[in-house]
Design a protein around this motif. Structure first.
Motif, PDB file in Angstrom:
ATOM      1  N   SER A  61     -44.190  40.385 -81.638  1.00  0.00           N
ATOM      2  CA  SER A  61     -44.867  41.364 -80.783  1.00  0.00           C
ATOM      3  C   SER A  61     -45.366  40.719 -79.493  1.00  0.00           C
ATOM      4  N   CYS A  62     -45.869  39.509 -79.582  1.00  0.00           N
ATOM      5  CA  CYS A  62     -46.335  38.812 -78.376  1.00  0.00           C
ATOM      6  C   CYS A  62     -45.184  38.610 -77.395  1.00  0.00           C
ATOM      7  N   TYR A  63     -44.026  38.239 -77.903  1.00  0.00           N
ATOM      8  CA  TYR A  63     -42.871  38.069 -77.032  1.00  0.00           C
ATOM      9  C   TYR A  63     -42.488  39.404 -76.390  1.00  0.00           C
ATOM     10  N   LYS A  64     -42.483  40.467 -77.177  1.00  0.00           N
ATOM     11  CA  LYS A  64     -42.140  41.787 -76.635  1.00  0.00           C
ATOM     12  C   LYS A  64     -43.159  42.222 -75.583  1.00  0.00           C
ATOM     13  N   LEU A  65     -44.427  41.893 -75.806  1.00  0.00           N
ATOM     14  CA  LEU A  65     -45.456  42.207 -74.804  1.00  0.00           C
ATOM     15  C   LEU A  65     -45.202  41.446 -73.504  1.00  0.00           C
ATOM     16  N   SER A  66     -44.754  40.202 -73.619  1.00  0.00           N
ATOM     17  CA  SER A  66     -44.469  39.428 -72.403  1.00  0.00           C
ATOM     18  C   SER A  66     -43.283  40.028 -71.644  1.00  0.00           C
ATOM     19  N   LEU A  67     -42.312  40.547 -72.382  1.00  0.00           N
ATOM     20  CA  LEU A  67     -41.168  41.195 -71.725  1.00  0.00           C
ATOM     21  C   LEU A  67     -41.609  42.462 -70.996  1.00  0.00           C
ATOM     22  N   ILE A  68     -42.534  43.188 -71.604  1.00  0.00           N
ATOM     23  CA  ILE A  68     -43.058  44.392 -70.964  1.00  0.00           C
ATOM     24  C   ILE A  68     -43.801  44.021 -69.681  1.00  0.00           C
ATOM     25  N   ALA A  69     -44.632  42.985 -69.751  1.00  0.00           N
ATOM     26  CA  ALA A  69     -45.368  42.539 -68.566  1.00  0.00           C
ATOM     27  C   ALA A  69     -44.404  42.103 -67.466  1.00  0.00           C
ATOM     28  N   GLN A  70     -43.348  41.399 -67.863  1.00  0.00           N
ATOM     29  CA  GLN A  70     -42.348  40.958 -66.892  1.00  0.00           C
ATOM     30  C   GLN A  70     -41.649  42.166 -66.255  1.00  0.00           C
ATOM     31  N   LYS A  71     -41.292  43.130 -67.064  1.00  0.00           N
ATOM     32  CA  LYS A  71     -40.629  44.334 -66.549  1.00  0.00           C
ATOM     33  C   LYS A  71     -41.547  45.081 -65.581  1.00  0.00           C
ATOM     34  N   LYS A  72     -42.801  45.201 -65.951  1.00  0.00           N
ATOM     35  CA  LYS A  72     -43.777  45.886 -65.097  1.00  0.00           C
ATOM     36  C   LYS A  72     -43.848  45.212 -63.733  1.00  0.00           C
ATOM     37  N   TYR A  73     -43.895  43.894 -63.737  1.00  0.00           N
ATOM     38  CA  TYR A  73     -43.968  43.154 -62.479  1.00  0.00           C
ATOM     39  C   TYR A  73     -42.663  43.278 -61.687  1.00  0.00           C
ATOM     40  N   ASN A  74     -41.545  43.018 -62.352  1.00  0.00           N
ATOM     41  CA  ASN A  74     -40.252  43.010 -61.660  1.00  0.00           C
ATOM     42  C   ASN A  74     -39.905  44.367 -61.055  1.00  0.00           C
ATOM     43  N   LYS A  75     -40.309  45.425 -61.726  1.00  0.00           N
ATOM     44  CA  LYS A  75     -39.989  46.771 -61.231  1.00  0.00           C
ATOM     45  C   LYS A  75     -41.127  47.350 -60.397  1.00  0.00           C
ATOM     46  N   LYS A  76     -42.154  46.520 -60.159  1.00  0.00           N
ATOM     47  CA  LYS A  76     -43.306  46.921 -59.348  1.00  0.00           C
ATOM     48  C   LYS A  76     -43.942  48.214 -59.857  1.00  0.00           C
ATOM     49  N   MET A  77     -44.049  48.300 -61.176  1.00  0.00           N
ATOM     50  CA  MET A  77     -44.628  49.488 -61.796  1.00  0.00           C
ATOM     51  C   MET A  77     -46.146  49.335 -61.849  1.00  0.00           C
ATOM     52  N   LYS A  78     -46.818  50.443 -61.714  1.00  0.00           N
ATOM     53  CA  LYS A  78     -48.280  50.461 -61.780  1.00  0.00           C
ATOM     54  C   LYS A  78     -48.696  51.448 -62.858  1.00  0.00           C
ATOM     55  N   PHE A  79     -49.689  51.035 -63.634  1.00  0.00           N
ATOM     56  CA  PHE A  79     -50.283  51.959 -64.593  1.00  0.00           C
ATOM     57  C   PHE A  79     -51.352  52.774 -63.871  1.00  0.00           C
ATOM     58  N   HIS A  80     -51.585  53.955 -64.354  1.00  0.00           N
ATOM     59  CA  HIS A  80     -52.680  54.784 -63.847  1.00  0.00           C
ATOM     60  C   HIS A  80     -53.971  53.980 -63.991  1.00  0.00           C
ATOM     61  N   GLU A  81     -54.856  54.069 -63.003  1.00  0.00           N
ATOM     62  CA  GLU A  81     -56.066  53.225 -63.039  1.00  0.00           C
ATOM     63  C   GLU A  81     -56.907  53.478 -64.288  1.00  0.00           C
ATOM     64  N   LYS A  82     -56.914  54.691 -64.800  1.00  0.00           N
ATOM     65  CA  LYS A  82     -57.666  54.980 -66.026  1.00  0.00           C
ATOM     66  C   LYS A  82     -57.028  54.267 -67.226  1.00  0.00           C
ATOM     67  N   ALA A  83     -55.706  54.136 -67.190  1.00  0.00           N
ATOM     68  CA  ALA A  83     -54.988  53.491 -68.291  1.00  0.00           C
ATOM     69  C   ALA A  83     -55.433  52.039 -68.455  1.00  0.00           C
ATOM     70  N   ALA A  84     -55.709  51.381 -67.350  1.00  0.00           N
ATOM     71  CA  ALA A  84     -56.127  49.975 -67.414  1.00  0.00           C
ATOM     72  C   ALA A  84     -57.450  49.833 -68.154  1.00  0.00           C
ATOM     73  N   TYR A  85     -58.397  50.723 -67.889  1.00  0.00           N
ATOM     74  CA  TYR A  85     -59.686  50.665 -68.587  1.00  0.00           C
ATOM     75  C   TYR A  85     -59.522  50.963 -70.072  1.00  0.00           C
ATOM     76  N   GLU A  86     -58.720  51.967 -70.368  1.00  0.00           N
ATOM     77  CA  GLU A  86     -58.470  52.327 -71.765  1.00  0.00           C
ATOM     78  C   GLU A  86     -57.824  51.148 -72.500  1.00  0.00           C
ATOM     79  N   PHE A  87     -56.896  50.530 -71.833  1.00  0.00           N
ATOM     80  CA  PHE A  87     -56.146  49.422 -72.403  1.00  0.00           C
ATOM     81  C   PHE A  87     -57.075  48.269 -72.776  1.00  0.00           C
ATOM     82  N   ASP A  88     -58.039  47.975 -71.921  1.00  0.00           N
ATOM     83  CA  ASP A  88     -58.977  46.881 -72.196  1.00  0.00           C
ATOM     84  C   ASP A  88     -59.739  47.107 -73.500  1.00  0.00           C
ATOM     85  N   ASP A  89     -60.180  48.329 -73.738  1.00  0.00           N
ATOM     86  CA  ASP A  89     -60.897  48.635 -74.981  1.00  0.00           C
ATOM     87  C   ASP A  89     -59.995  48.431 -76.190  1.00  0.00           C
TER      88      ASP A  89
END
Length: 176
Positions: A61-89
């Motif tokens: 799962s950690c490896y898959k999470l790193s791939l997701i983070a890489q994809k987010k960066y490479n494709k210049k994707m942004k999460f909704h600002e509320k999603a970031a706060y929810e995600f932290d919890d």
């Protein structure tokens, strides 16, 4: 939001190492099972095999999470600002659940700690359900489909880590 190529490569190497460790440790534990074991030792052995498998799944799962983070960066994707706060919890709850077994890996887990693990898992599941509803609302309000789907994928892998962590806590309760 950072370039992750070298970190993803390193995480992949570590994930490959967890695969190899799983094979070797499980093989060793299985060889012990051929010995004349007491009933308690047999239970301990079974619990240890379960723990090894759960830890390897966390590595996946950690490896898959790193791939997701890489994809987010490479494709210049942004999460909704509320999603970031929810995600932290969500991450905080999972980290707390992992902390239960992290310090107790070599001993019997107390009942109160297993009960705490169940409570945390319930909170994780409830928050996951709420986060999924938030995604639905954002999508209905013209949210970015690709980033919301990526966010759901992120939640799924994090929740798997929570499930694996609860399974480790259950196994540690059976050991010793």
């Amino acid at each position: 939001d950072k370039k992750m190529d070298s970190k993803v490569t390193k995480i992949k190497e570590l994930e490959d190492l967890t695969d190899q460790m799983q094979i070797e440790i499980t093989g060793y534990l299985v060889s012990l099972a051929k010995e004349n074991l007491t009933e308690q030792n047999a239970k301990n052995l079974h619990a240890m095999i379960r723990i090894v498998n759960e830890l390897e799944s966390i590595g996946d799962s950690c490896y898959k999470l790193s791939l997701i983070a890489q994809k987010k960066y490479n494709k210049k994707m942004k999460f909704h600002e509320k999603a970031a706060y929810e995600f932290d919890d969500f991450v905080e709850l999972i980290t707390e659940l992992m902390g239960i077994y992290k310090e107790k890996m070599d001993e019997h887990l107390e009942r109160r700690l297993l009960e705490l693990a169940y409570k945390l898992e319930n909170r994780i599941n409830n928050l996951r359900d709420n986060l999924k509803k938030s995604v639905q609302y954002r999508l209905q309000a013209e949210g970015n489909v690709k980033s919301e789907l990526l966010y759901l994928d992120l939640l799924k892998h994090l929740e798997h880590i929570g499930d694996n962590s609860l399974n480790i806590a259950q196994a540690l309760r059976q050991v010793y």
